[in-house]
Design an enzyme around this catalytic site. Structure first.
Site, mmCIF file in Angstrom:
data_model
loop_
_atom_site.group_PDB
_atom_site.id
_atom_site.type_symbol
_atom_site.label_atom_id
_atom_site.label_comp_id
_atom_site.label_asym_id
_atom_site.label_seq_id
_atom_site.Cartn_x
_atom_site.Cartn_y
_atom_site.Cartn_z
ATOM 1 N N HIS A 1 -1.609 3.291 28.441
ATOM 2 C CA HIS A 1 -0.737 2.539 27.519
ATOM 3 C C HIS A 1 -1.304 2.113 26.316
ATOM 4 O O HIS A 1 -2.140 1.487 26.078
ATOM 5 C CB HIS A 1 0.028 1.454 28.338
ATOM 6 C CG HIS A 1 0.664 1.931 29.485
ATOM 7 N ND1 HIS A 1 0.955 3.030 29.940
ATOM 8 C CD2 HIS A 1 1.100 1.145 30.574
ATOM 9 C CE1 HIS A 1 1.728 3.104 31.159
ATOM 10 N NE2 HIS A 1 1.888 1.939 31.529
ATOM 11 N N CYS B 1 1.357 -3.584 33.767
ATOM 12 C CA CYS B 1 0.490 -2.777 33.233
ATOM 13 C C CYS B 1 0.829 -2.585 31.802
ATOM 14 O O CYS B 1 -0.131 -2.561 30.888
ATOM 15 C CB CYS B 1 0.340 -1.351 33.788
ATOM 16 S SG CYS B 1 2.235 -0.621 33.692
#
Ligand code: NAP
Length: 360
Positions: A252, A158
């Site tokens: 993120h 990710c």
């Protein structure tokens, strides 16, 4: 498009819950089976998840009373109910490796979020807009496994799903020579919420096990080439990464510094990002964002809370592009870690596999 019955392995976890929501109204895929560890087996999905439901949307009605199977012990029953499975489990790497191949050998394709097979050289690791051509190694993998249908395909970590998409078209146009990246990663990336990880409130932890290695090495597989039934890693650009856990629920962020072989102007970079699209956009896959890379010109954008859900959490937000004194340019990128970075990226990969006939 054909309809497919699908299973979610690891359905009770953070990524599994995202799969449950994303697949609730999917036009091609219908969830017909849920599986997790022996702790959850035999319980209804509602009971097995208990107070761990971490999504803002409610659990889909049709799944609440569905019985959860033991992903290992009940494999024969599970594969009889599905055309393929999504997999996101918290187990030891070698166990996951064997377990995913076992599903493939039962002629059940596996679309995986786990890292175990990311460096198996005949397993494609695909970000659908970037390297859809890697799917061609599946034929070689099927030969090795002795299967007709079964195979394993994975998505990448990710952390890199924000900066690798932004660098990819720039690399094609101007050649990326070296890149430094610092990531600021949400707690859902560790399968956690603030209730379950109160130490993260008002805190930053400057270590995420294995993440820096993945952030530096996985881009080289994404940019690798298929040769003789294997994916050969690219040998450049050079990456260095620092990954920090920050007190954010989802999303993120990455701060990126990059030097090019042929330094472009700022205008050229912005044009490349604006015009970039891939096979998912061409095929109009259900989870493909219309605009994959979105540049924000305001100095204080993108922001995690404001932009992580852009285009259902499947688009990447970019901002603060400017020249740097040590590298050519610096900029920031943001992507939703459990959507584009996990379950959403896997659903888009499965849509690409289905559209290309790999699930038939
Ligand atoms: P999680 O919330 O801890 O969930 C783990 C899942 O694995 C649960 O469903 C659990 O079932 C199941 N499980 C544990 N042991 C098992 C066993 N022996 N057999 C079968 N199932 C078992 O973890 P997560 O955050 O969803 O992450 C799952 C995977 O996705 C990991 O490999 C992670 O690295 C990867 N991933 C996560 C993210 C993210 O943003 N969270 C992003 C990319 C990739 P029980 O409930 O029955 O224990």
């Amino acid at each position: 498009m054909k309809n497919y019955n699908v299973g979610i392995i690891g359905a009770t976890g953070m990524v599994g819950q995202r799969f449950a929501l994303l697949l609730a109204d999917h036009p091609w895929f219908k969830v017909t089976c849920l599986a997790a560890s022996p702790r959850s087996a035999g319980k209804s999905y509602r009971e097995a998840v208990g107070d761990r439901w971490a999504m803002t949307d409610a659990m889909p009605e049709n799944l609440k009373d569905m019985m959860v199977y033991d992903a290992v012990a009940d494999i024969d029953t599970i594969v009889s109910k599905v055309d393929f499975v999504f997999c996101a489990v918290d187990m030891k790497k070698d166990e996951i490796k064997a377990f995913e191949e076992l599903y493939a050998k039962h002629e059940c394709p596996v679309v995986s979020n786990n890292s175990a097979h990311r460096f198996t050289d005949d397993v494609p690791m695909v970000i659908p807009e970037l390297n859809p051509e890697h799917l061609e190694v599946i034929e070689a993998q099927r030969k090795r496994l002795g299967t007709k249908r079964g195979f394993v395909a994975v998505k990448s970590n990710c952390s890199l799903q924000s900066y690798v998409p932004a660098l990819h078209p720039l690399d094609k146009a101007f050649g990326v020579e070296k890149c430094l990246v610092c990531t600021y990663q949400a707690i859902s990336g560790a399968g956690k919420t603030f209730e379950r990880w109160p130490e993260m409130i008002d805190n930053v932890i400057p270590f995420i096990g294995g993440e820096e290695e993945k952030s530096e090495k996985e881009p080289l597989k994404i940019w690798g080439k298929v040769e003789d039934g294997k994916i050969k890693l690219a040998d450049s650009p050079k990456f260095t990464a620092q990954c920090l856990r920050v007190p954010v629920s989802d999303g993120h962020m990455a701060a990126v510094f990059v030097t090019f072989k042929n330094k472009p102007t700022k205008e050229e970079i912005l044009n490349v990002w604006k015009s970039f699209s891939g096979v998912p956009q061409e095929l109009e896959l259900p989870h493909a964002p219309k605009q994959f890379l979105n540049y924000f010109a305001e100095d204080n954008m993108p922001q995690t809370k404001l932009n992580r859900n852009l285009e259902g959490g499947m688009a990447v937000s970019v901002g603060r592009l400017r020249e740097d004194s040590q590298y050519d340019y610096k900029f920031v990128c943001l992507s939703h870690n459990t959507l584009r970075g996990a379950a959403g990226g896997a659903v888009l990969l499965a849509e690409l596999l289905a559209a290309k006939g790999y699930m038939d």
